[in-house]
Design a protein around this motif. Structure first.
Motif, PDB file in Angstrom:
ATOM      1  N   SER A  22       0.733  -1.149  -0.006  1.00  0.00           N
ATOM      2  CA  SER A  22       0.183   0.177   0.303  1.00  0.00           C
ATOM      3  C   SER A  22       0.942   0.887  -0.039  1.00  0.00           C
ATOM      4  O   SER A  22       0.472   2.401   0.021  1.00  0.00           O
ATOM      5  N   LEU A  23       1.592   1.271  -0.249  1.00  0.00           N
ATOM      6  CA  LEU A  23       2.963   2.287  -0.139  1.00  0.00           C
ATOM      7  C   LEU A  23       2.390   3.239  -0.825  1.00  0.00           C
ATOM      8  O   LEU A  23       2.244   4.544  -0.879  1.00  0.00           O
ATOM      9  N   PRO A  24       2.488   3.501  -1.938  1.00  0.00           N
ATOM     10  CA  PRO A  24       1.660   4.312  -3.618  1.00  0.00           C
ATOM     11  C   PRO A  24       0.900   5.179  -2.758  1.00  0.00           C
ATOM     12  O   PRO A  24       0.689   6.046  -2.747  1.00  0.00           O
ATOM     13  N   SER A  25      -0.418   4.091  -1.976  1.00  0.00           N
ATOM     14  CA  SER A  25      -1.761   4.898  -1.599  1.00  0.00           C
ATOM     15  C   SER A  25      -1.651   5.246  -0.438  1.00  0.00           C
ATOM     16  O   SER A  25      -2.151   6.623  -0.493  1.00  0.00           O
ATOM     17  N   ARG A  26      -0.378   5.490   0.539  1.00  0.00           N
ATOM     18  CA  ARG A  26      -0.147   6.224   1.473  1.00  0.00           C
ATOM     19  C   ARG A  26       0.596   7.400   0.874  1.00  0.00           C
ATOM     20  O   ARG A  26       0.322   8.567   1.508  1.00  0.00           O
ATOM     21  N   LEU A  27       1.291   6.652   0.319  1.00  0.00           N
ATOM     22  CA  LEU A  27       1.974   7.890  -0.446  1.00  0.00           C
ATOM     23  C   LEU A  27       0.919   9.349  -1.219  1.00  0.00           C
ATOM     24  O   LEU A  27       0.955   9.894  -0.506  1.00  0.00           O
ATOM     25  N   SER A  28       0.175   8.791  -1.484  1.00  0.00           N
ATOM     26  CA  SER A  28      -0.777   9.708  -2.401  1.00  0.00           C
ATOM     27  C   SER A  28      -1.950  10.183  -1.598  1.00  0.00           C
ATOM     28  O   SER A  28      -2.043  11.804  -1.760  1.00  0.00           O
ATOM     29  N   ARG A  29      -2.119   9.747  -0.476  1.00  0.00           N
ATOM     30  CA  ARG A  29      -2.915   9.792   0.736  1.00  0.00           C
ATOM     31  C   ARG A  29      -1.912  10.964   1.168  1.00  0.00           C
ATOM     32  O   ARG A  29      -2.789  12.324   2.075  1.00  0.00           O
ATOM     33  N   LEU A  30      -0.826  11.157   1.413  1.00  0.00           N
ATOM     34  CA  LEU A  30       0.002  11.992   2.291  1.00  0.00           C
ATOM     35  C   LEU A  30       0.072  13.214   1.230  1.00  0.00           C
ATOM     36  O   LEU A  30      -0.536  14.207   2.010  1.00  0.00           O
ATOM     37  N   GLY A  31      -0.143  12.995  -0.181  1.00  0.00           N
ATOM     38  CA  GLY A  31       0.081  14.247  -0.941  1.00  0.00           C
ATOM     39  C   GLY A  31      -1.229  14.847  -0.017  1.00  0.00           C
ATOM     40  O   GLY A  31      -1.015  16.211  -0.508  1.00  0.00           O
ATOM     41  N   SER A  32      -2.234  14.238  -0.502  1.00  0.00           N
ATOM     42  CA  SER A  32      -3.762  14.964  -0.956  1.00  0.00           C
ATOM     43  C   SER A  32      -4.263  15.640   0.799  1.00  0.00           C
ATOM     44  O   SER A  32      -4.537  16.728   0.667  1.00  0.00           O
ATOM     45  N   ARG A  33      -3.900  14.792   1.669  1.00  0.00           N
ATOM     46  CA  ARG A  33      -3.400  15.569   3.153  1.00  0.00           C
ATOM     47  C   ARG A  33      -2.585  17.097   3.314  1.00  0.00           C
ATOM     48  O   ARG A  33      -3.280  18.061   3.994  1.00  0.00           O
ATOM     49  N   LEU A  34      -1.462  17.434   2.435  1.00  0.00           N
ATOM     50  CA  LEU A  34      -1.005  18.021   2.659  1.00  0.00           C
ATOM     51  C   LEU A  34      -1.341  19.575   1.827  1.00  0.00           C
ATOM     52  O   LEU A  34      -0.883  20.707   2.039  1.00  0.00           O
ATOM     53  N   GLN A  35      -1.817  18.764   0.720  1.00  0.00           N
ATOM     54  CA  GLN A  35      -2.522  19.644   0.075  1.00  0.00           C
ATOM     55  C   GLN A  35      -1.318  21.020  -0.939  1.00  0.00           C
ATOM     56  O   GLN A  35      -1.227  22.420  -0.064  1.00  0.00           O
ATOM     57  N   LEU A  36      -0.590  20.733  -1.320  1.00  0.00           N
ATOM     58  CA  LEU A  36       0.606  21.130  -1.758  1.00  0.00           C
ATOM     59  C   LEU A  36       0.054  22.330  -2.839  1.00  0.00           C
ATOM     60  O   LEU A  36      -0.716  22.123  -3.991  1.00  0.00           O
ATOM     61  N   ASP A  37       1.303  23.344  -3.036  1.00  0.00           N
ATOM     62  CA  ASP A  37       1.096  24.628  -4.115  1.00  0.00           C
ATOM     63  C   ASP A  37       1.714  24.124  -5.314  1.00  0.00           C
ATOM     64  O   ASP A  37       2.844  22.953  -4.665  1.00  0.00           O
ATOM     65  N   GLN A  38       2.242  25.134  -6.372  1.00  0.00           N
ATOM     66  CA  GLN A  38       2.803  24.420  -7.472  1.00  0.00           C
ATOM     67  C   GLN A  38       3.918  24.704  -6.858  1.00  0.00           C
ATOM     68  O   GLN A  38       4.874  23.718  -7.181  1.00  0.00           O
ATOM     69  N   LYS A  39       4.514  25.502  -6.168  1.00  0.00           N
ATOM     70  CA  LYS A  39       6.297  26.246  -5.330  1.00  0.00           C
ATOM     71  C   LYS A  39       6.025  24.909  -4.304  1.00  0.00           C
ATOM     72  O   LYS A  39       8.076  24.272  -4.567  1.00  0.00           O
ATOM     73  N   GLU A  40       5.564  24.383  -4.454  1.00  0.00           N
ATOM     74  CA  GLU A  40       5.665  23.492  -2.674  1.00  0.00           C
ATOM     75  C   GLU A  40       6.028  21.917  -3.755  1.00  0.00           C
ATOM     76  O   GLU A  40       7.244  21.386  -3.579  1.00  0.00           O
ATOM     77  N   TYR A  41       5.503  21.930  -4.787  1.00  0.00           N
ATOM     78  CA  TYR A  41       5.824  21.256  -6.203  1.00  0.00           C
ATOM     79  C   TYR A  41       7.032  20.755  -6.610  1.00  0.00           C
ATOM     80  O   TYR A  41       7.832  19.977  -6.218  1.00  0.00           O
ATOM     81  N   GLN A  42       7.861  21.869  -7.022  1.00  0.00           N
ATOM     82  CA  GLN A  42       9.160  22.551  -7.437  1.00  0.00           C
ATOM     83  C   GLN A  42       9.778  21.612  -6.461  1.00  0.00           C
ATOM     84  O   GLN A  42      11.054  21.176  -7.154  1.00  0.00           O
ATOM     85  N   LEU A  43       9.452  22.237  -5.542  1.00  0.00           N
ATOM     86  CA  LEU A  43      11.050  21.921  -4.129  1.00  0.00           C
ATOM     87  C   LEU A  43      11.147  20.870  -3.930  1.00  0.00           C
ATOM     88  O   LEU A  43      11.823  19.921  -4.162  1.00  0.00           O
ATOM     89  N   LEU A  44      10.090  20.068  -4.007  1.00  0.00           N
ATOM     90  CA  LEU A  44      10.216  18.722  -3.727  1.00  0.00           C
ATOM     91  C   LEU A  44      10.745  18.165  -4.900  1.00  0.00           C
ATOM     92  O   LEU A  44      11.026  17.016  -4.471  1.00  0.00           O
ATOM     93  N   SER A  45      10.453  18.385  -6.216  1.00  0.00           N
ATOM     94  CA  SER A  45      10.497  17.741  -7.430  1.00  0.00           C
ATOM     95  C   SER A  45      11.968  17.249  -7.553  1.00  0.00           C
ATOM     96  O   SER A  45      12.702  16.392  -7.759  1.00  0.00           O
TER      97      SER A  45
END
Length: 302
Positions: free
Chosen positions: A270-293
């Protein structure tokens, strides 16, 4: 039919139809064309106009049109998408109708709470887009490319949405019903959820017409508490990421963990599902997405 290959008074969202235009109903792998027509009629009754049908077992036909009644225009403009991923790729917020809890559940909300979250998100994103255009002195004539995009997923007539499809949603909507048989026909589910959205939106617009200082906590139409605590990001200084970006980030993180020996590619479970749920909970914006990428890209090269 076409085929796919700072809550603020300055926001460009003013009317009920403006809000509803930011929402699309997505029907997944529907069996009967008549049900697509019935759903279109339910949508039209409640002011929703954007319909996407994912990989239907049978195409939209005359039975769809006859069941759509006054909503037949929605069938003509409906998008036929080959996959759920392509249908919601450009959506920043995704809800899924579900009658029961599943493995690794997302936050569960009522239809009214879903409407509350949707409108707060639209207000914040629209105000952000407006402010960005003002800072850059950009013409406001065409807001269609920047308006918030929200999807509401509805599953198959016989078994609803799969666990994988439910995992694509940020929130699950459950309709209060007889606990011994809480199963609605797909068109009926569309009708019920759409009616709550329309009623809440109408009240929201009327309240905004009276005051520019309405907060979510002041809205007395929400009387129940969510099944799971819901965090709604209030402050946005950059646009929210899309569902496609969230899934890309999930995949890159999974690949990095495998590369670093933190996960076994043959037993991800369930790792991918847990990571996806974590991302949904964080509600990232475009800058945060770029930083993590950028961080993931750097760690992948070390």
């Amino acid at each position: 039919m076409s085929h796919t290959s700072l809550s603020s008074a300055s926001a460009p969202i003013h009317s009920v139809s403006d809000y509803l235009d930011c929402m699309q109903v997505v029907m997944v792998n529907t069996t009967l064309p008549a049900n697509i027509g019935s759903a279109a009629r339910a949508m039209h009754t409640m002011g929703l106009s954007r319909l996407t049908v994912v990989d239907p077992k049978l195409p939209i036909d005359e039975s769809s049109v006859s069941h759509a009644a006054g909503g037949s225009d929605l069938l003509a403009s409906a998008i036929i998408a080959p996959t759920l991923e392509s249908a919601i790729a450009n959506c920043q917020l995704v809800f899924a109708a579900s009658s029961r809890s599943r493995h690794l559940p997302r936050p569960v909300v009522t239809p009214t709470q879903a409407a509350q979250i949707m409108l707060a998100f639209i207000d914040n994103q629209s105000a952000l887009n407006t402010q960005g255009k003002e800072d850059l002195d950009i013409d406001h004539a065409d807001n269609s490319k920047n308006k918030p995009n929200i999807a509401i997923l509805f599953g198959r007539e016989d078994r609803g949405l799969t666990n994988e499809e439910l995992a694509c949603a940020d929130y699950h909507i459950q309709i209060d019903a007889n606990p011994n048989y809480p199963v609605l026909n797909v068109a009926s589910a569309v009708q019920v959820i759409a009616s709550f959205i329309f009623a809440y939106t109408q009240g929201h617009v009327q309240a905004n017409a009276k005051t520019d200082d309405i907060s979510l906590d002041d809205n007395k139409s929400v009387t129940t508490q969510p099944t799971v605590d819901v965090h709604l990001r209030q402050q946005w200084d950059e646009p929210a990421i899309t569902q496609q970006q969230l899934q890309q980030l999930t995949q890159r993180t999974t690949d990095l963990m495998v590369q670093r020996g933190l996960a076994d590619s043959e037993h991800l479970k369930s790792l991918p599902s847990r990571l996806s749920r974590l991302g949904s909970r964080l509600q990232l914006d475009q800058k945060e997405y770029q930083l993590l990428s950028a961080l993931i890209a750097k760690l992948s090269k070390v």
